[in-house]
Scaffold this active site. Structure first.
Site, PDB file in Angstrom:
ATOM      1  CB  CYS A   6      10.740 -20.838   0.884  1.00  0.00           C
ATOM      2  SG  CYS A   6      11.748 -20.323   2.310  1.00  0.00           S
ATOM      3  CG  HIS A  33       7.768 -19.355   3.628  1.00  0.00           C
ATOM      4  ND1 HIS A  33       8.253 -20.590   3.240  1.00  0.00           N
ATOM      5  CD2 HIS A  33       6.756 -19.078   2.759  1.00  0.00           C
ATOM      6  CE1 HIS A  33       7.551 -21.043   2.207  1.00  0.00           C
ATOM      7  NE2 HIS A  33       6.641 -20.137   1.893  1.00  0.00           N
ATOM      8  CG  HIS A  40       4.794 -20.396  -1.300  1.00  0.00           C
ATOM      9  ND1 HIS A  40       4.607 -20.540   0.057  1.00  0.00           N
ATOM     10  CD2 HIS A  40       3.595 -20.723  -1.858  1.00  0.00           C
ATOM     11  CE1 HIS A  40       3.371 -20.922   0.313  1.00  0.00           C
ATOM     12  NE2 HIS A  40       2.733 -21.037  -0.826  1.00  0.00           N
TER      13      HIS A  40
END
Length: 229
Positions: free
Chosen positions: A120, A170, A182
């Protein structure tokens, strides 16, 4: 093998994998061809030496076998100062980068910062770097680096952070209208790059799952300035 020094900088001749431990069992990050690093210690530990990447100050382990893929850097790395007004003009191309990356077959790679497979924060770092803007490496570092903004005041190019109350784990890029792009994993995600909506009303288990982990949003106001070590 080239003669190494802790007083010099070295350039990567090819894309290199860097590891989280001297046993080289877990990928920590990747150094794309052309990136520069410093050797932190000339004494090998197990299969690797400790290095620090110059552009983001990230510390990791380089396999001894990959030392031959380094060359002495001619110039010392100097971060380019960039302010928010200039960053704003490059957001559209940063978004284009992520969308183009999504179109190429890819999968989620922990530690991945080099196309086609990213984690990510690796995708965020690569997207901004494509426009000459360096971010810190990990999602929790990126969260600390940005300026907080509310969900209501988000604009395209802002970062959205997810995790636990204790720590972010994240990060995603806001595209506008609460849509975000993402690279997400297998256990909770799409095993690669995808687009979701920041809402708990979509009925999609992945999007709803991430919404439940929402921590905060932030805006990139400058490029990362290496402090060295």
């Amino acid at each position: 093998m080239i003669n190494l020094s802790t007083n010099s900088e070295y350039k990567c001749r090819v894309d290199l994998d860097l590891y989280s431990s001297p046993s080289c069992e877990g990928l920590a990050t990747q150094a794309a061809s052309g990136r520069q690093l410093r050797i932190r210690s000339l004494t090998p530990t197990e299969q690797a030496i400790s290095v620090r990447l110059c552009e983001d100050d990230y510390v990791a382990w380089l396999k001894l076998a990959d030392v031959e893929q380094l060359e002495l850097a001619i110039d010392t790395y100097q971060a380019i100062e960039i302010d928010r007004s200039k960053i704003a003009t490059r957001i559209s191309q940063i978004i284009v980068f992520t969308q183009a990356a999504m179109q190429v077959p890819n999968y989620y790679l922990w530690g991945g910062t080099v196309a086609p497979n990213y984690d990510c924060s690796g995708l965020m770092q690569a997207a901004f770097e494509s426009q000459g803007i360096w971010l810190p490496r990990d999602s929790y570092q990126q969260e600390a680096f940005v300026e907080r903004v509310s969900i209501e005041n988000m604009v395209p190019g802002d970062l959205i952070f997810f995790g636990t109350p204790a720590k972010t784990d994240h990060v995603a890029l806001h595209l506008g209208d609460l849509r975000y792009i993402h690279s997400s994993g297998v256990q909770m995600g799409r095993n690669g790059i995808g687009i979701d909506i920041l809402s708990d009303r979509t009925g999609d288990p992945i999007g709803c799952g991430y919404y439940a982990k929402l921590r905060c949003c932030g805006r990139v106001m400058s490029g990362f300035q290496s402090i060295g070590s």
